[in-house]
Write a protein that holds these residues in place. Structure first.
Motif, short mmCIF file in Angstrom:
data_model
loop_
_atom_site.label_atom_id
_atom_site.label_comp_id
_atom_site.label_asym_id
_atom_site.label_seq_id
_atom_site.Cartn_x
_atom_site.Cartn_y
_atom_site.Cartn_z
N LYS A 185 0.81 -1.23 0.00
CA LYS A 185 0.00 0.00 0.00
C LYS A 185 0.84 1.27 0.00
CE LYS A 185 -3.89 -2.32 0.62
NZ LYS A 185 -4.87 -2.49 -0.46
N GLY B 244 -8.20 -1.14 9.93
CA GLY B 244 -7.13 -2.04 10.35
C GLY B 244 -5.84 -1.75 9.61
N GLN B 245 -5.98 -1.46 8.34
CA GLN B 245 -4.80 -1.14 7.54
C GLN B 245 -4.17 0.18 8.00
OE1 GLN B 245 -6.70 -1.35 3.72
NE2 GLN B 245 -5.99 -3.46 3.37
N THR C 42 -10.13 -7.77 13.28
CA THR C 42 -9.11 -6.77 12.97
C THR C 42 -8.38 -6.35 14.24
OG1 THR C 42 -10.60 -6.02 11.25
CG2 THR C 42 -8.73 -4.62 11.70
N ASP D 232 -6.29 7.65 3.44
CA ASP D 232 -7.75 7.56 3.65
C ASP D 232 -8.43 6.57 2.71
OD1 ASP D 232 -7.62 9.05 1.35
OD2 ASP D 232 -8.57 10.84 2.19
N GLN D 233 -7.63 5.89 1.90
CA GLN D 233 -8.22 4.83 1.07
C GLN D 233 -8.05 3.45 1.70
OE1 GLN D 233 -6.30 5.63 -2.64
NE2 GLN D 233 -7.90 7.06 -3.28
N LEU D 234 -7.49 3.42 2.88
CA LEU D 234 -7.28 2.14 3.55
C LEU D 234 -8.37 1.90 4.59
CD1 LEU D 234 -3.44 2.34 4.26
CD2 LEU D 234 -4.60 1.45 2.24
N SER D 235 -8.58 0.63 4.90
CA SER D 235 -9.51 0.28 5.97
C SER D 235 -8.91 0.68 7.31
CB SER D 235 -9.76 -1.22 5.96
OG SER D 235 -8.60 -1.92 6.37
P1 ADP Z 1 -9.11 -5.25 6.78
O1 ADP Z 1 -8.23 -6.31 6.24
O2 ADP Z 1 -8.32 -4.17 7.45
O3 ADP Z 1 -10.26 -5.73 7.58
P2 ADP Z 1 -11.23 -4.45 4.95
O4 ADP Z 1 -11.77 -5.83 4.77
O5 ADP Z 1 -11.97 -3.47 5.79
O6 ADP Z 1 -9.70 -4.54 5.46
O7 ADP Z 1 -10.98 -3.80 3.54
C1 ADP Z 1 -10.75 -4.58 2.39
C2 ADP Z 1 -10.19 -3.75 1.24
O8 ADP Z 1 -11.03 -2.62 0.94
C3 ADP Z 1 -8.83 -3.19 1.60
O9 ADP Z 1 -7.88 -3.64 0.65
C4 ADP Z 1 -8.95 -1.69 1.56
O10 ADP Z 1 -7.87 -1.10 0.86
C5 ADP Z 1 -10.26 -1.43 0.85
N1 ADP Z 1 -10.97 -0.32 1.53
C6 ADP Z 1 -11.53 -0.36 2.77
N2 ADP Z 1 -12.11 0.81 3.08
C7 ADP Z 1 -11.92 1.61 2.01
C8 ADP Z 1 -12.28 2.98 1.69
N3 ADP Z 1 -12.95 3.74 2.54
N4 ADP Z 1 -11.90 3.46 0.51
C9 ADP Z 1 -11.20 2.70 -0.37
N5 ADP Z 1 -10.84 1.42 -0.14
C10 ADP Z 1 -11.20 0.89 1.02
#
Ligand code: ADP
Ligand code: ADP
Length: 237
Positions: free
Chosen positions: A138, A149-150, A180, A144-147
């Protein structure tokens, strides 16, 4: 490594945040602080890198009383003491890489970092830190495009680039779902073990605390009301 000697903290409005705290934490320990909302967990954690300042007592970190520190000392202290927050505290519109490197550069920002120019070694350190929490892919995404947990894993990677002696985590999993949360706790535990980083974590839930802690500190009304190994908690409950 960390020692509270009769530390109290009264907020300007008169609320007693901490009351006669005596606590010693050794190098490499993983301590979880538990207690209800308002018990003083956050105040305890924040006093260790002087985000709040106790009004009484002595707080020794590596032998020095940080309650006497001036601005310069505090800046140095904060590079050695990394902090993880409930809401990640990433710069949302910046890339993961930029967020992670800021751990190393500090928050003042050099001309280089403003222009988004990074040294090869900085990029390599950021990559290595992200790789340790399995999120190196990543690197060039916006935070802000990550979840959630990420984002918390990116925050852990940011702390790793500081190469800290101590990590403080203030409710690091309170905004995350249970699977998470476990993942984030496992990474905190992993860096604690691998780098011998003294770690203090605030948690709401005792079951989570029991699963990851070496030692549990219980707080109520600004006081420590329990301090012992996980095995003692099991016997009592
Ligand atoms: P985690 O493994 O942290 O539980 P999620 O299952 O919540 O992750 O998210 C799965 C995928 O969706 C991730 O690869 C993440 O990059 C993407 N994602 C989550 N939330 C968003 C968001 N608000 N905008 C863009 N991409 C997102
Ligand atoms: P916890 O992290 O266990 O929820 P806190 O350390 O946040 O507890 O709070 C301990 C006590 O100090 C609470 O009564 C809280 O309302 C109070 N408190 C926290 N921050 C402040 C502040 N900035 N000003 C005044 N009172 C505060």
């Amino acid at each position: 490594m960390i020692e509270f000697k009769d530390v109290s903290l009264v907020y300007p409005n008169g609320t007693q945040g901490l009351k006669n705290i005596n606590l010693k934490v050794n190098q490499g320990e993983f301590v979880v602080v538990v207690g209800l909302s308002g018990a003083g967990k956050s105040t305890l954690i924040r006093s260790m890198n002087r985000l709040v300042t106790p009004t009484d007592g002595e707080l020794l970190i590596e032998g020095n009383n940080i309650l006497n520190y001036n601005h310069r000392n505090l800046r140095k202290l904060r590079t050695r003491v990394g902090m993880i927050f409930q809401n990640y505290n990433l710069v949302r519109r910046s890339t993961v890489m930029r967020n992670v490197i800021s751990g190393r550069l500090g928050h003042t920002g050099t001309v280089k970092s403003i222009l988004n120019l990074f040294l090869k070694e900085e990029v390599s350190l950021a990559y290595q830190s992200l790789d340790r929490v399995n999120i190196a892919e990543k690197l060039y995404q916006r935070a802000d495009q990550l979840s959630g947990g990420q984002q918390q894993r990116v925050a852990i990677a940011r702390v790793l680039t500081q190469q800290p002696k101590i990590v403080l985590a203030d409710e690091p999993v309170a905004s995350l779902d249970p699977p998470t949360s476990h993942q984030v706790m496992k990474y905190l535990r992993k860096i604690n073990k691998e780098d011998n980083i003294t770690t203090i974590v605030n948690l709401h839930f005792i079951d989570m605390a029991m699963e990851y802690a070496d030692r549990i500190v219980g707080m109520r009304s600004g006081e420590i009301v329990f301090d012992g190994p996980v095995s003692e908690v099991t016997e009592q409950t």
